[in-house]
Design a protein around this motif. Structure first.
Motif, mmCIF file in Angstrom:
data_model
loop_
_atom_site.group_PDB
_atom_site.id
_atom_site.type_symbol
_atom_site.label_atom_id
_atom_site.label_comp_id
_atom_site.label_asym_id
_atom_site.label_seq_id
_atom_site.Cartn_x
_atom_site.Cartn_y
_atom_site.Cartn_z
ATOM 1 N N LEU A 103 35.391 42.069 46.009
ATOM 2 C CA LEU A 103 35.296 40.835 45.234
ATOM 3 C C LEU A 103 35.235 41.230 43.765
ATOM 4 N N ARG A 104 36.250 40.894 43.007
ATOM 5 C CA ARG A 104 36.314 41.291 41.591
ATOM 6 C C ARG A 104 36.255 40.047 40.712
ATOM 7 N N MET A 105 35.253 39.990 39.831
ATOM 8 C CA MET A 105 35.064 38.863 38.930
ATOM 9 C C MET A 105 35.326 39.337 37.497
ATOM 10 N N SER A 106 36.042 38.537 36.710
ATOM 11 C CA SER A 106 36.333 38.952 35.342
ATOM 12 C C SER A 106 36.434 37.749 34.424
ATOM 13 N N SER A 107 36.218 38.011 33.140
ATOM 14 C CA SER A 107 36.300 36.959 32.137
ATOM 15 C C SER A 107 37.718 36.770 31.611
ATOM 16 N N TYR A 108 38.649 37.630 32.013
ATOM 17 C CA TYR A 108 39.995 37.554 31.466
ATOM 18 C C TYR A 108 41.043 37.081 32.469
ATOM 19 N N HIS A 109 40.689 36.932 33.739
ATOM 20 C CA HIS A 109 41.610 36.317 34.693
ATOM 21 C C HIS A 109 41.486 34.795 34.605
ATOM 22 N N VAL A 110 42.591 34.098 34.813
ATOM 23 C CA VAL A 110 42.575 32.635 34.742
ATOM 24 C C VAL A 110 42.811 31.994 36.105
ATOM 25 N N LYS A 111 43.276 32.771 37.074
ATOM 26 C CA LYS A 111 43.538 32.233 38.399
ATOM 27 C C LYS A 111 42.936 33.135 39.473
ATOM 28 N N LYS A 112 42.568 32.514 40.560
ATOM 29 C CA LYS A 112 42.103 33.273 41.716
ATOM 30 C C LYS A 112 43.305 33.926 42.410
ATOM 31 N N LYS A 113 43.142 35.193 42.791
ATOM 32 C CA LYS A 113 44.169 35.898 43.554
ATOM 33 C C LYS A 113 43.528 36.473 44.815
ATOM 34 N N LEU A 114 44.121 36.163 45.945
ATOM 35 C CA LEU A 114 43.563 36.579 47.227
ATOM 36 C C LEU A 114 44.570 37.404 48.004
ATOM 37 N N SER A 115 44.126 38.573 48.475
ATOM 38 C CA SER A 115 44.935 39.400 49.369
ATOM 39 C C SER A 115 44.089 39.737 50.589
ATOM 40 N N THR A 116 44.622 40.544 51.475
ATOM 41 C CA THR A 116 43.903 40.862 52.711
ATOM 42 C C THR A 116 42.579 41.553 52.438
ATOM 43 N N PHE A 117 42.547 42.431 51.451
ATOM 44 C CA PHE A 117 41.368 43.250 51.226
ATOM 45 C C PHE A 117 40.635 42.949 49.921
ATOM 46 N N MET A 118 41.131 41.987 49.120
ATOM 47 C CA MET A 118 40.536 41.795 47.803
ATOM 48 C C MET A 118 40.723 40.368 47.321
ATOM 49 N N ILE A 119 39.711 39.853 46.627
ATOM 50 C CA ILE A 119 39.827 38.591 45.915
ATOM 51 C C ILE A 119 39.451 38.834 44.459
ATOM 52 N N THR A 120 40.272 38.330 43.542
ATOM 53 C CA THR A 120 40.016 38.409 42.109
ATOM 54 C C THR A 120 39.803 37.002 41.591
ATOM 55 N N MET A 121 38.698 36.805 40.858
ATOM 56 C CA MET A 121 38.358 35.467 40.392
ATOM 57 C C MET A 121 37.899 35.481 38.943
ATOM 58 N N PRO A 122 38.188 34.401 38.209
ATOM 59 C CA PRO A 122 37.660 34.290 36.843
ATOM 60 C C PRO A 122 36.201 33.863 36.860
ATOM 61 N N VAL A 123 35.449 34.273 35.860
ATOM 62 C CA VAL A 123 34.073 33.821 35.685
ATOM 63 C C VAL A 123 33.880 33.452 34.220
ATOM 64 N N SER A 124 33.232 32.338 33.994
ATOM 65 C CA SER A 124 33.013 31.843 32.629
ATOM 66 C C SER A 124 31.529 31.884 32.315
ATOM 67 N N MET A 125 31.175 32.497 31.172
ATOM 68 C CA MET A 125 29.776 32.613 30.770
ATOM 69 C C MET A 125 29.610 32.138 29.335
ATOM 70 N N ALA A 126 28.418 31.664 29.020
ATOM 71 C CA ALA A 126 28.080 31.345 27.638
ATOM 72 C C ALA A 126 27.831 32.645 26.884
#
Length: 213
Positions: A103-126
């Protein structure tokens, strides 16, 4: 790694205060800076991780990549300061199919990407200090249609200041936690992109002199 330790309802994997805060963590920092700093808001030492390349500077638990943290508590919380730069962190879990998923969270991705072994998601923080909550059991079932078993590995990359990383058996309100666990702003990281702001928390899809470690 931590299988033999009693986890109880709260289990701290990282705390920035103490003589050896990175005792169970591997350090990688190329072309960046990793050091202990005195944070004005926290009034205590925190770990600062800075790099123009977020992937080149990180801390990883456990130290040995062949080991597993073995933590089975399903809620993960990071007390982390947003420095207004790119930031990412990653959790590897073991599921009921005996497969390691990331599970990979980042401030620079804008869309969720899902594969068999990994999900990448954006996270927004103040800007400033945030408390990031993740329900790993929920992530596992909604993303991979399997059941969460344990957390294998955590990686925290640049750019941030880090106060504490802990696991819990449920999501606690601030008044239920020890003072050192509390934060005034929370970000509840969810799998769904839409969210409704609340007074105490926001659901999203997705604050010197120093001694170097």
């Amino acid at each position: 790694m931590f299988q033999s330790k009693f986890e109880g309802t709260l289990f701290t994997a990282f705390f920035s205060v103490g003589n050896r805060p990175l005792e169970n963590w591997a350090v990688q920092c190329k072309g960046g800076e990793m050091k202990q700093v005195q944070d004005d808001q926290m009034k205590s030492n925190v770990l600062q991780i800075l790099s123009q390349n977020v992937n080149a500077c990180c801390i990883t638990c456990p130290v040995n990549p062949k080991d597993s943290m073995g933590v089975r508590l399903p809620f993960l919380t990071l007390i982390v300061k947003n420095l207004g730069q790119f930031f990412t962190f990653e959790i590897t879990i073991l599921d009921s199919d005996n497969i390691r998923r990331r599970l990979r969270m980042s401030s620079y991705h804008v869309k969720k990407k899902l594969s068999t072994f990994m999900i990448t998601m954006p996270v927004s923080m103040a800007i400033g200090w945030n408390q990031l909550h993740m329900n790993l059991a929920e992530f596992t079932i909604t993303s991979f249609k399997t059941t969460y078993v344990e957390t294998v590995c955590i990686k925290v990359h640049a750019n941030c200041r880090l106060r504490r990383i802990y696991f819990s058996d449920q999501l606690y309100d601030d008044d239920q936690l020890p003072k050192s666990y509390m934060m005034h702003r929370t970000v509840d990281v969810r799998e769904k992109p839409n969210y409704i702001p609340r007074k105490k928390a926001a659901k999203v899809d997705k604050n010197s002199s120093a001694n170097k470690f």
